[in-house]
Design a protein around this motif. Structure first.
Motif, short mmCIF file in Angstrom:
data_model
loop_
_atom_site.label_atom_id
_atom_site.label_comp_id
_atom_site.label_asym_id
_atom_site.label_seq_id
_atom_site.Cartn_x
_atom_site.Cartn_y
_atom_site.Cartn_z
N PRO A 156 90.68 46.23 7.11
CA PRO A 156 90.73 45.65 5.64
C PRO A 156 90.75 43.45 5.61
O PRO A 156 91.74 43.51 6.82
CB PRO A 156 91.36 45.90 4.98
N VAL A 157 89.76 42.84 5.60
CA VAL A 157 90.21 42.13 6.25
C VAL A 157 91.10 41.43 5.80
O VAL A 157 91.55 40.23 6.28
CB VAL A 157 89.36 41.17 6.18
N GLU A 158 91.54 41.48 4.18
CA GLU A 158 92.70 40.95 3.76
C GLU A 158 93.72 40.92 3.93
O GLU A 158 95.44 40.00 3.99
CB GLU A 158 92.60 41.22 1.83
N SER A 159 94.27 42.16 4.99
CA SER A 159 95.75 42.33 5.95
C SER A 159 95.68 42.27 7.39
O SER A 159 96.53 41.78 8.20
CB SER A 159 95.50 44.43 5.74
N LEU A 160 94.60 41.58 7.93
CA LEU A 160 94.40 41.21 9.48
C LEU A 160 94.73 39.56 9.10
O LEU A 160 94.47 38.13 7.92
CB LEU A 160 92.83 40.41 9.71
N LYS A 161 95.86 39.40 9.56
CA LYS A 161 96.33 37.75 10.00
C LYS A 161 95.27 37.38 11.41
O LYS A 161 96.26 37.00 12.24
CB LYS A 161 97.62 37.85 10.18
N ILE A 162 94.29 36.41 10.87
CA ILE A 162 93.64 35.23 11.80
C ILE A 162 94.11 34.27 11.53
O ILE A 162 94.51 33.60 10.71
CB ILE A 162 92.58 35.38 10.70
N CYS A 163 94.03 33.82 12.37
CA CYS A 163 95.16 32.60 12.72
C CYS A 163 93.57 32.18 14.33
O CYS A 163 93.62 32.24 15.72
CB CYS A 163 95.94 32.63 14.08
N ALA A 164 92.85 31.26 14.06
CA ALA A 164 91.63 31.30 14.95
C ALA A 164 91.84 30.20 14.95
O ALA A 164 92.67 28.90 15.21
CB ALA A 164 90.33 30.58 13.63
N ASN A 165 91.90 30.22 16.59
CA ASN A 165 91.07 28.78 17.73
C ASN A 165 90.38 28.14 17.55
O ASN A 165 88.90 28.34 17.45
CB ASN A 165 90.90 29.59 18.85
N LYS A 166 90.64 27.13 17.15
CA LYS A 166 89.82 25.85 16.90
C LYS A 166 88.98 25.07 17.77
O LYS A 166 87.73 24.42 17.78
CB LYS A 166 90.39 25.05 15.90
N GLU A 167 89.46 25.86 19.09
CA GLU A 167 89.34 25.10 20.38
C GLU A 167 87.46 25.50 20.62
O GLU A 167 86.34 25.31 21.27
CB GLU A 167 89.37 25.33 21.42
#
Length: 241
Positions: A156-167
């Protein structure tokens, strides 16, 4: 090889048949139910078994890069998770839609490790061995570089702790599987080489961004694996000897 005009006629007729069959398929309640359940444990086991057959393709040559073909669910709906590469990156692929991925590092234990490491670097997520379904057949870019597509279900994407690398990542977006399968959201592009038909690649339309190139090829291959008999691939490559 077919003559160019004959091949174009063949592809046009094939696409018309594809449109009719797709419209028929996606109006069946039974097929819609199959799409909804394409990430079930039963289908996962079948896909894992099929993916084992591709191991021989990597025996004689090691890939230079790997991508993590990312499946997930959003509000219970099966979907793909894509990234939009940062426009700050160097090279011709900046600003492109892609899956997490990159070149093999000498410290990587395997191509799966490469894909998982790149996903962690780009999205900040931890992908476990349990998430990995297997490695699909190799892809080759325009320069001939061999790329390994590693298929994974991130849950589930709702459970993913996404912290995108903006670079590296400008945006993250999702396309539901049923959207990718719908005929009105699909196209294809013919390519020619030295005046002769060479190959046809898929394009996925009408989402937040157009999905094309090798990302579309990996998506197309995944859909054909997940939904045999329902998803009709239009991809075709002439193998020259």
């Amino acid at each position: 090889m077919m003559y160019p005009r004959l091949w174009q006629t063949f592809m046009r007729l094939r696409y018309q048949l594809f449109q009719v069959r797709s419209c028929m398929c996606l109006t069946k309640c039974s097929d819609l139910a199959v799409i909804q359940n394409c990430l079930s444990k039963e289908n996962e086991l079948r896909c894992r078994q099929q993916l084992q057959r591709h191991s021989a393709a990597y025996a004689s040559k090691k890939p230079a890069a790997a991508i993590l073909v990312s499946l997930c669910t959003t509000k219970g709906e099966p979907a793909f998770l894509f990234t939009l590469r940062s426009s700050k990156l160097k090279g011709k692929h900046k600003g492109d839609v892609s899956f997490p991925g990159g070149k093999v590092d000498p410290s990587d234990d395997s191509i799966v490790h490469t894909a998982v490491r790149e996903a962690q670097e780009e999205l900040g997520i931890s992908v476990t061995e349990e998430n990995i379904w297997g490695v699909m057949r190799p892809l080759f870019d325009g320069s001939g570089m061999m790329i390994a597509p590693v298929l994974a279900n991130l849950g589930p994407v709702e459970s993913l702790k996404i912290c995108a690398n903006k670079e590296e990542v400008e945006e993250i977006f999702i396309i539901p599987i049923h959207h990718a399968c719908a005929v009105q959201n699909r196209g294809y592009t013919h390519f020619r080489l030295r005046g002769q038909y060479y190959y046809t690649l898929p394009v996925f339309l009408n989402a937040q961004y157009k999905v094309w190139g090798l990302t579309a090829v990996a998506s197309d291959t995944t859909l054909a694996l997940l939904l045999p008999g329902i998803y009709i691939s239009m991809m075709h490559i002439v193998h020259q000897h």
